[in-house]
Write an enzyme that holds these catalytic residues in place. Structure first.
Site: not given
Ligand code: MLT
Length: 201
Positions: A102, A152, A183
Protein backbone atom coordinates in the site's frame (compact mmCIF):
# COMPACT_ATOMS: atom_id res chain seq x y z
CA UNK A 1 14.81 6.78 9.80
CA UNK A 2 13.57 4.22 12.36
CA UNK A 3 14.44 0.78 11.05
CA UNK A 4 15.43 -2.79 11.68
CA UNK A 5 18.38 -4.41 9.96
CA UNK A 6 18.76 -8.19 10.08
CA UNK A 7 21.80 -9.70 8.51
CA UNK A 8 21.03 -12.78 6.39
CA UNK A 9 23.12 -15.90 5.79
CA UNK A 10 23.06 -15.55 2.05
CA UNK A 11 24.97 -12.48 0.92
CA UNK A 12 24.32 -13.22 -2.77
CA UNK A 13 20.56 -12.92 -2.49
CA UNK A 14 19.01 -9.46 -2.56
CA UNK A 15 18.64 -7.41 0.60
CA UNK A 16 14.91 -7.05 1.19
CA UNK A 17 13.74 -3.49 1.76
CA UNK A 18 10.43 -3.67 3.65
CA UNK A 19 8.01 -0.77 3.44
CA UNK A 20 4.81 -0.97 5.47
CA UNK A 21 1.32 0.39 4.78
CA UNK A 22 -0.37 3.40 6.43
CA UNK A 23 -0.56 2.94 10.19
CA UNK A 24 1.99 0.14 10.14
CA UNK A 25 5.57 -0.08 11.25
CA UNK A 26 8.87 -1.78 10.52
CA UNK A 27 7.77 -5.05 12.11
CA UNK A 28 4.71 -5.64 9.90
CA UNK A 29 6.29 -7.22 6.85
CA UNK A 30 8.98 -9.28 8.61
CA UNK A 31 6.92 -12.52 8.31
CA UNK A 32 6.47 -11.86 4.59
CA UNK A 33 10.21 -11.38 4.10
CA UNK A 34 10.68 -14.69 5.89
CA UNK A 35 8.29 -16.38 3.45
CA UNK A 36 9.82 -14.83 0.34
CA UNK A 37 13.54 -15.20 1.04
CA UNK A 38 14.40 -16.48 4.53
CA UNK A 39 18.18 -16.18 4.04
CA UNK A 40 18.24 -12.60 2.75
CA UNK A 41 19.34 -9.63 4.79
CA UNK A 42 16.42 -7.38 5.65
CA UNK A 43 16.22 -3.61 5.98
CA UNK A 44 12.79 -2.66 7.25
CA UNK A 45 12.05 1.04 7.52
CA UNK A 46 9.36 3.04 9.28
CA UNK A 47 7.85 5.98 7.36
CA UNK A 48 8.78 9.41 8.72
CA UNK A 49 5.32 10.96 8.39
CA UNK A 50 2.61 10.71 11.01
CA UNK A 51 -0.99 11.13 9.89
CA UNK A 52 -3.15 11.24 13.00
CA UNK A 53 -0.62 9.04 14.71
CA UNK A 54 -0.32 6.64 11.77
CA UNK A 55 3.13 6.24 10.21
CA UNK A 56 3.36 6.79 6.44
CA UNK A 57 6.14 7.32 3.93
CA UNK A 58 4.80 10.62 2.53
CA UNK A 59 1.94 13.05 3.10
CA UNK A 60 -1.38 12.90 1.32
CA UNK A 61 -3.97 15.63 0.89
CA UNK A 62 -6.88 13.17 0.91
CA UNK A 63 -7.27 9.43 0.39
CA UNK A 64 -5.57 8.65 -2.90
CA UNK A 65 -4.50 12.28 -3.42
CA UNK A 66 -0.80 12.62 -2.75
CA UNK A 67 1.21 15.67 -1.71
CA UNK A 68 3.63 15.48 -4.64
CA UNK A 69 6.18 17.88 -3.22
CA UNK A 70 6.41 15.80 -0.08
CA UNK A 71 6.42 12.57 -2.10
CA UNK A 72 9.45 13.76 -4.09
CA UNK A 73 11.23 14.92 -0.92
CA UNK A 74 10.52 11.67 0.96
CA UNK A 75 11.49 9.53 -2.01
CA UNK A 76 14.91 11.17 -2.03
CA UNK A 77 15.16 10.83 1.74
CA UNK A 78 14.49 7.08 1.53
CA UNK A 79 16.79 6.67 -1.46
CA UNK A 80 19.62 8.41 0.47
CA UNK A 81 18.85 6.39 3.57
CA UNK A 82 19.28 3.09 1.72
CA UNK A 83 22.64 4.28 0.46
CA UNK A 84 23.70 5.21 4.01
CA UNK A 85 22.54 1.86 5.37
CA UNK A 86 24.40 -0.04 2.66
CA UNK A 87 27.63 1.57 3.92
CA UNK A 88 26.79 1.09 7.58
CA UNK A 89 25.63 -2.54 7.29
CA UNK A 90 27.80 -3.51 4.34
CA UNK A 91 25.22 -4.78 1.90
CA UNK A 92 25.28 -4.40 -1.88
CA UNK A 93 23.36 -1.22 -2.77
CA UNK A 94 22.83 -2.58 -6.27
CA UNK A 95 21.07 -5.65 -5.02
CA UNK A 96 18.11 -4.33 -3.06
CA UNK A 97 14.61 -5.68 -3.65
CA UNK A 98 11.69 -3.73 -2.22
CA UNK A 99 8.63 -5.39 -0.72
CA UNK A 100 6.04 -2.69 -0.15
CA UNK A 101 2.44 -2.78 0.87
CA UNK A 102 0.00 0.00 0.00
CA UNK A 103 1.65 3.28 1.03
CA UNK A 104 4.98 1.42 1.18
CA UNK A 105 4.42 0.05 -2.33
CA UNK A 106 3.73 3.58 -3.50
CA UNK A 107 7.03 4.98 -2.27
CA UNK A 108 8.85 1.96 -3.73
CA UNK A 109 7.19 2.73 -7.08
CA UNK A 110 8.14 6.38 -6.65
CA UNK A 111 11.80 5.40 -6.24
CA UNK A 112 11.59 3.47 -9.51
CA UNK A 113 9.90 6.46 -11.19
CA UNK A 114 12.60 8.89 -10.07
CA UNK A 115 15.92 7.04 -9.88
CA UNK A 116 17.81 4.82 -12.28
CA UNK A 117 18.74 1.47 -10.71
CA UNK A 118 17.07 2.37 -7.43
CA UNK A 119 15.97 -1.24 -6.98
CA UNK A 120 17.04 -4.63 -8.31
CA UNK A 121 13.39 -5.63 -8.25
CA UNK A 122 10.15 -4.93 -6.44
CA UNK A 123 7.17 -6.71 -4.99
CA UNK A 124 4.42 -4.11 -4.94
CA UNK A 125 1.38 -5.21 -2.97
CA UNK A 126 -1.73 -3.11 -3.58
CA UNK A 127 0.08 -0.15 -5.13
CA UNK A 128 -1.24 3.02 -6.79
CA UNK A 129 0.25 5.39 -9.36
CA UNK A 130 2.61 7.44 -7.17
CA UNK A 131 2.84 10.47 -9.47
CA UNK A 132 2.09 11.38 -13.08
CA UNK A 133 3.95 13.28 -15.79
CA UNK A 134 7.35 12.00 -14.75
CA UNK A 135 9.75 10.54 -17.29
CA UNK A 136 10.77 7.18 -15.92
CA UNK A 137 14.32 5.83 -16.14
CA UNK A 138 14.91 2.63 -18.09
CA UNK A 139 13.56 -0.22 -15.97
CA UNK A 140 14.88 -3.03 -18.18
CA UNK A 141 16.79 -4.50 -15.25
CA UNK A 142 14.04 -4.18 -12.70
CA UNK A 143 11.54 -7.07 -12.60
CA UNK A 144 8.37 -6.19 -10.74
CA UNK A 145 5.63 -8.29 -9.19
CA UNK A 146 2.32 -6.57 -8.59
CA UNK A 147 -0.29 -8.05 -6.28
CA UNK A 148 -3.74 -6.49 -6.47
CA UNK A 149 -7.26 -7.17 -5.25
CA UNK A 150 -10.16 -7.17 -7.70
CA UNK A 151 -12.35 -5.92 -4.88
CA UNK A 152 -9.94 -3.39 -3.40
CA UNK A 153 -12.10 -0.47 -2.23
CA UNK A 154 -9.11 1.90 -2.01
CA UNK A 155 -7.43 1.22 -5.33
CA UNK A 156 -9.44 1.27 -8.55
CA UNK A 157 -8.44 -1.45 -11.00
CA UNK A 158 -7.69 1.13 -13.70
CA UNK A 159 -5.15 2.75 -11.42
CA UNK A 160 -3.21 -0.49 -10.96
CA UNK A 161 -3.43 -1.09 -14.72
CA UNK A 162 -2.06 2.39 -15.37
CA UNK A 163 0.88 1.71 -13.06
CA UNK A 164 1.58 -1.59 -14.84
CA UNK A 165 1.43 0.06 -18.27
CA UNK A 166 3.72 2.88 -17.16
CA UNK A 167 6.33 0.44 -15.82
CA UNK A 168 6.10 -1.64 -19.00
CA UNK A 169 6.49 1.45 -21.17
CA UNK A 170 9.80 2.02 -19.33
CA UNK A 171 10.87 -1.55 -20.31
CA UNK A 172 10.01 -3.05 -16.94
CA UNK A 173 9.01 -6.73 -16.84
CA UNK A 174 5.86 -6.78 -14.77
CA UNK A 175 4.11 -9.87 -13.45
CA UNK A 176 0.56 -9.23 -12.27
CA UNK A 177 -1.46 -11.22 -9.81
CA UNK A 178 -5.10 -10.37 -9.27
CA UNK A 179 -6.92 -11.96 -6.35
CA UNK A 180 -10.56 -11.74 -5.34
CA UNK A 181 -9.70 -9.96 -2.11
CA UNK A 182 -9.94 -6.32 -1.15
CA UNK A 183 -7.10 -4.16 0.16
CA UNK A 184 -5.78 -6.75 2.62
CA UNK A 185 -2.89 -9.07 1.87
CA UNK A 186 -3.66 -12.70 1.20
CA UNK A 187 -1.57 -15.83 1.60
CA UNK A 188 -2.22 -16.68 -2.04
CA UNK A 189 -0.68 -13.43 -3.27
CA UNK A 190 2.39 -13.89 -1.08
CA UNK A 191 2.77 -17.45 -2.44
CA UNK A 192 2.57 -16.06 -5.97
CA UNK A 193 5.15 -13.40 -5.07
CA UNK A 194 7.41 -16.13 -3.69
CA UNK A 195 7.15 -18.10 -6.94
CA UNK A 196 7.98 -14.99 -8.91
CA UNK A 197 10.93 -14.28 -6.60
CA UNK A 198 12.29 -17.82 -6.96
CA UNK A 199 12.05 -17.54 -10.75
CA UNK A 200 13.85 -14.18 -10.90
CA UNK A 201 16.48 -14.13 -8.14
C1 MLT B 1 -1.53 5.67 0.11
O1 MLT B 1 -0.36 5.75 -0.19
O2 MLT B 1 -2.18 6.58 0.59
C2 MLT B 1 -2.16 4.34 -0.07
O3 MLT B 1 -2.05 3.76 -1.24
C3 MLT B 1 -3.39 4.10 0.60
C4 MLT B 1 -3.03 3.85 2.00
O4 MLT B 1 -1.87 3.65 2.31
O5 MLT B 1 -3.95 3.86 2.81
Amino acid sequence: MEHIFKEGNDKQSPTLLLLHGTGGNERDLLPIAEMISPNSSVLSVRGNILENGMPRFFRRLAEGVFDEEDLIFRTKELHDFIEECSNQYQFDRNNVLAIGYSNGANIAASMMYHYQNALAGAILLHPMVPIREVELPNLANTPVFIGAGLNDPIIPKVETKELIETLRAANGTVTEYWGEAGHQLTREEIEQAKQWYDGNF
